[in-house]
Write an enzyme that holds these catalytic residues in place. Structure first.
Site, mmCIF file in Angstrom:
data_model
loop_
_atom_site.group_PDB
_atom_site.id
_atom_site.type_symbol
_atom_site.label_atom_id
_atom_site.label_comp_id
_atom_site.label_asym_id
_atom_site.label_seq_id
_atom_site.Cartn_x
_atom_site.Cartn_y
_atom_site.Cartn_z
ATOM 1 N N SER A 28 0.526 -1.236 -0.009
ATOM 2 C CA SER A 28 -0.356 0.228 -0.020
ATOM 3 C C SER A 28 0.815 1.680 0.036
ATOM 4 O O SER A 28 0.031 2.336 0.082
ATOM 5 C CB SER A 28 -1.098 0.416 1.023
ATOM 6 O OG SER A 28 -0.343 0.084 2.424
ATOM 7 N N ASN A 111 -0.412 -2.556 13.700
ATOM 8 C CA ASN A 111 -1.635 -2.806 13.264
ATOM 9 C C ASN A 111 -2.416 -1.804 13.771
ATOM 10 O O ASN A 111 -3.139 -1.013 13.492
ATOM 11 C CB ASN A 111 -2.957 -4.123 14.466
ATOM 12 C CG ASN A 111 -2.100 -5.344 13.610
ATOM 13 O OD1 ASN A 111 -1.470 -5.608 12.193
ATOM 14 N ND2 ASN A 111 -2.490 -6.778 14.439
ATOM 15 N N THR A 156 -43.840 22.487 -4.448
ATOM 16 C CA THR A 156 -43.497 21.042 -3.990
ATOM 17 C C THR A 156 -43.871 20.226 -5.239
ATOM 18 O O THR A 156 -44.737 20.546 -6.754
ATOM 19 C CB THR A 156 -45.204 20.863 -3.542
ATOM 20 O OG1 THR A 156 -46.412 20.985 -3.302
ATOM 21 C CG2 THR A 156 -44.698 21.139 -2.319
ATOM 22 N N HIS A 157 -43.823 18.898 -5.831
ATOM 23 C CA HIS A 157 -43.823 18.038 -6.751
ATOM 24 C C HIS A 157 -42.902 19.207 -7.836
ATOM 25 O O HIS A 157 -43.691 18.720 -9.201
ATOM 26 C CB HIS A 157 -45.192 17.707 -6.839
ATOM 27 C CG HIS A 157 -45.740 16.911 -5.764
ATOM 28 N ND1 HIS A 157 -45.217 15.782 -5.403
ATOM 29 C CD2 HIS A 157 -46.339 17.268 -5.038
ATOM 30 C CE1 HIS A 157 -45.552 15.371 -4.231
ATOM 31 N NE2 HIS A 157 -46.496 16.900 -3.872
ATOM 32 N N SER A 276 -20.236 26.672 -24.018
ATOM 33 C CA SER A 276 -19.983 25.115 -25.421
ATOM 34 C C SER A 276 -18.915 25.288 -25.874
ATOM 35 O O SER A 276 -18.703 26.481 -26.096
ATOM 36 C CB SER A 276 -21.526 24.948 -25.716
ATOM 37 O OG SER A 276 -21.157 24.174 -26.940
ATOM 38 N N LYS A 282 -23.509 29.303 -24.943
ATOM 39 C CA LYS A 282 -23.877 28.560 -23.576
ATOM 40 C C LYS A 282 -23.570 29.775 -22.728
ATOM 41 O O LYS A 282 -22.307 29.593 -22.402
ATOM 42 C CB LYS A 282 -23.646 27.568 -24.045
ATOM 43 C CG LYS A 282 -25.037 26.926 -24.799
ATOM 44 C CD LYS A 282 -26.340 27.109 -24.549
ATOM 45 C CE LYS A 282 -26.085 26.022 -23.079
ATOM 46 N NZ LYS A 282 -25.742 24.185 -22.994
ATOM 47 N N ASN A 284 -23.189 27.696 -18.741
ATOM 48 C CA ASN A 284 -23.387 26.465 -18.325
ATOM 49 C C ASN A 284 -23.155 26.749 -17.225
ATOM 50 O O ASN A 284 -22.125 26.427 -16.819
ATOM 51 C CB ASN A 284 -23.086 24.904 -18.919
ATOM 52 C CG ASN A 284 -23.597 24.638 -20.520
ATOM 53 O OD1 ASN A 284 -24.672 25.004 -20.981
ATOM 54 N ND2 ASN A 284 -22.194 24.341 -21.290
ATOM 55 N N GLU A 289 -23.600 21.207 -11.271
ATOM 56 C CA GLU A 289 -23.577 19.825 -11.938
ATOM 57 C C GLU A 289 -22.563 18.773 -11.049
ATOM 58 O O GLU A 289 -23.034 17.612 -11.245
ATOM 59 C CB GLU A 289 -23.691 19.320 -12.956
ATOM 60 C CG GLU A 289 -24.900 20.161 -14.009
ATOM 61 C CD GLU A 289 -24.438 20.869 -14.964
ATOM 62 O OE1 GLU A 289 -25.346 21.722 -16.128
ATOM 63 O OE2 GLU A 289 -23.571 20.517 -15.822
ATOM 64 N N TYR A 316 -7.462 -8.095 13.656
ATOM 65 C CA TYR A 316 -7.005 -7.021 12.291
ATOM 66 C C TYR A 316 -6.691 -7.951 11.750
ATOM 67 O O TYR A 316 -6.546 -9.373 11.027
ATOM 68 C CB TYR A 316 -5.726 -6.823 12.597
ATOM 69 C CG TYR A 316 -4.903 -6.006 10.817
ATOM 70 C CD1 TYR A 316 -5.534 -4.534 11.314
ATOM 71 C CD2 TYR A 316 -4.591 -6.822 10.899
ATOM 72 C CE1 TYR A 316 -4.974 -4.429 10.203
ATOM 73 C CE2 TYR A 316 -4.002 -6.003 8.764
ATOM 74 C CZ TYR A 316 -4.604 -4.670 8.748
ATOM 75 O OH TYR A 316 -3.868 -3.606 7.518
ATOM 76 N N GLN A 321 -6.883 -2.497 5.035
ATOM 77 C CA GLN A 321 -6.046 -1.823 4.213
ATOM 78 C C GLN A 321 -6.768 -0.978 2.927
ATOM 79 O O GLN A 321 -6.679 0.068 2.586
ATOM 80 C CB GLN A 321 -4.875 -3.115 3.294
ATOM 81 C CG GLN A 321 -3.910 -2.022 2.756
ATOM 82 C CD GLN A 321 -3.279 -3.063 2.019
ATOM 83 O OE1 GLN A 321 -2.062 -3.327 3.387
ATOM 84 N NE2 GLN A 321 -2.676 -2.830 0.833
#
Length: 485
Positions: A28, A111, A156-157, A276, A282, A284, A289, A316, A321
């Site tokens: 590791s 450990n 709402t919705h 874009s 554009k 964006n 996002e 352990y 790991q």
């Protein structure tokens, strides 16, 4: 063996286990740079304690600590090959200090060492995430303060529902992120316990002082049971779960702002937008996002972590790991996303005129009219029916009056003055009437802003206290190490 005569080979595995096709699979080291400084701190605290307890001599401790200084100066990239950063540092220390370097690992195991290093480094990351949440809340509160009277549509919705204000909307997210702050603080308290001294899992016959190493590393105490100390990773689960919840909160905020941007009622700063490659007109909301997408990454990290830990036998196991990277990836991604969200909120421009125009769309004041009629003694269900009947024809007084004749058998004026109805139909007046605790009325929001200010100050102070405690422990440890120069 004379100083420097130890081979650069891994001092843990030696020749018998140093080769074979699985050697790289076990390693590791490439991912361990994150805890390089943590391991050095843990090594120093452990050596100081060994000397204080008479387990190693002062001159031996001095030699080991000097070698650790050399390792730190050389940096992570100069470490010899090793199965992990812990073995690589130990190998480098033995290479510099000779056989005496092998005493550094007395009364401990990798450990308890690795568990301590993870907690040591994770504390910093959790506090950085806390700081990001506080900054986001500050941005939300500052913008809200500027828009206490700015009426906007509420949904709402995804359908127009009732008018509210920009301040009320933004403070709804501030309150949610405040809970995320609290969850991170709660998780931090359980991260901040030391496993060091638990050894492999069954303790050690040496007269170690676990509380002393905890003190030198800035932990609030120890994980008392030695088996639990090395095997548990529930602190990782708790942190990653809090981060996943935070990412979900901020993803909702990002989604809203993307939608508001589409509707033309919010303009994001160019710093948080892009254009874009083909469509020059554009603008964006790309950063938001990506903020929105971070919730998926965090949820995947939590799921990966839980799946790795599920069903492990006690003490352990090497599976652990692969558990820790889920935490590192989650905390990095979510903290950055929260920072970006804070910047986007702070620099966005709200179109007050467009918001006011949109606030009454879809007969959004209908509930306010029904409430007004109920206040005159008309049963709310009857008032609801009346306004629903009116909504089929329009959203003005004439439609309501015609519906009253149909439902109540009388003119609306027999129950309530026209001026009161006209006020209830106005989005700004409708908002002002909703002055219950936590509501959108300017007076109610002003009170909430004051409470938010107090909450932010308290959390900022708590963050500073925790960081001061870590800095103080770092100074104390350095002072103790300097006694062996």
């Amino acid at each position: 063996m004379t100083e420097g005569s130890e081979s650069e080979g891994d001092v843990v595995r030696r020749d018998r286990f140093s080769g074979g096709p699985a050697r790289g699979f076990l390693s590791s080291l490439a991912a361990d740079e994150r805890i390089f400084a943590a391991d050095l701190a843990v090594d120093r605290a452990h050596v100081v304690m060994l000397a204080e307890q008479g387990i190693v001599g002062d001159d031996e401790a001095a030699a080991i600590l000097s070698a650790l200084d050399d390792v730190e100066s050389a940096g992570f990239d100069a470490l010899p090959e090793g199965e992990d950063v812990h073995a690589a540092i130990e190998t480098a220390v033995v290479s510099r200090a000779g056989d005496v370097g092998g005493k550094m690992h007395t009364a401990r195991s990798r450990n308890d060492e690795v568990a301590t290093c993870i907690r040591y480094r994770l504390r910093e990351d959790v506090l950085a995430a806390v700081e990001a949440t506080v900054a986001l809340r500050e941005a939300l509160a500052e913008v809200a303060e500027d828009h206490v009277d700015t009426v906007m549509p509420g949904y709402t919705h995804l359908q127009p529902a009732q008018p509210t204000t920009v301040a009320h909307y933004l403070l709804s997210y501030e309150q949610a992120v405040a809970r995320d702050t609290a969850r991170l603080f709660d998780a931090y308290a359980r991260v901040n316990r030391s496993p060091l001294g638990a050894a492999a899992f069954a303790g050690t016959p040496f007269d170690v002082d676990r509380e002393r190493t905890a003190e030198l590393l800035g932990f609030d105490g120890v994980v008392s049971n030695s088996m639990d100390a090395v095997s548990t990773r529930d602190f990782l689960v708790e942190v990653v779960a809090a981060l996943a919840n935070l990412a979900t909160t901020v993803s909702g905020l990002a989604e809203d702002l993307v939608g508001f941007s589409k509707d033309g009622v919010v303009e994001l700063s160019d710093d948080y937008s892009s254009t874009s490659s083909i469509m020059p007109q554009k603008k964006n909301p790309d950063t938001l996002e990506l903020v929105r997408a971070t919730a998926g990454d965090a949820a995947a990290g939590l799921n990966g972590l839980l799946t790795t830990l599920k069903g492990l036998p006690r003490a352990y196991n090497r599976d652990l790991q692969t558990a820790t990277p889920h935490a590192w990836e989650s905390v990095d991604a979510v903290t950055e996303a929260v920072e970006v969200a804070a910047g986007a909120v702070a620099t966005a421009t709200w179109d007050e005129a467009a918001l006011a125009e949109a606030a009454g769309e879809g007969f959004s004041t209908a509930t306010g009219v029904a409430d007004l009629l109920a206040m005159q003694g008309i049963p709310f269900r009857t008032a609801h029916e009346l306004v629903a009947e009116a909504a089929e024809e329009g959203d003005d007084y004439a439609a309501l009056d015609a519906a009253a004749e149909e439902v109540l058998g009388d003119s609306l004026s027999a129950y309530v003055e026209r001026e009161a109805v006209e006020a209830a139909l106005d989005p700004a007046a409708s908002v002002a009437a909703r002055d219950s605790a936590g509501g959108p009325a300017p007076d109610a929001v002003a009170g909430r802003l004051s409470a938010v200010e107090d909450s932010l100050a308290a959390d900022a102070d708590a963050l500073a206290t925790e960081r001061d405690a870590l800095a103080s422990a770092d100074e104390k440890r350095r002072a103790e190490v300097s006694q062996f120069d």
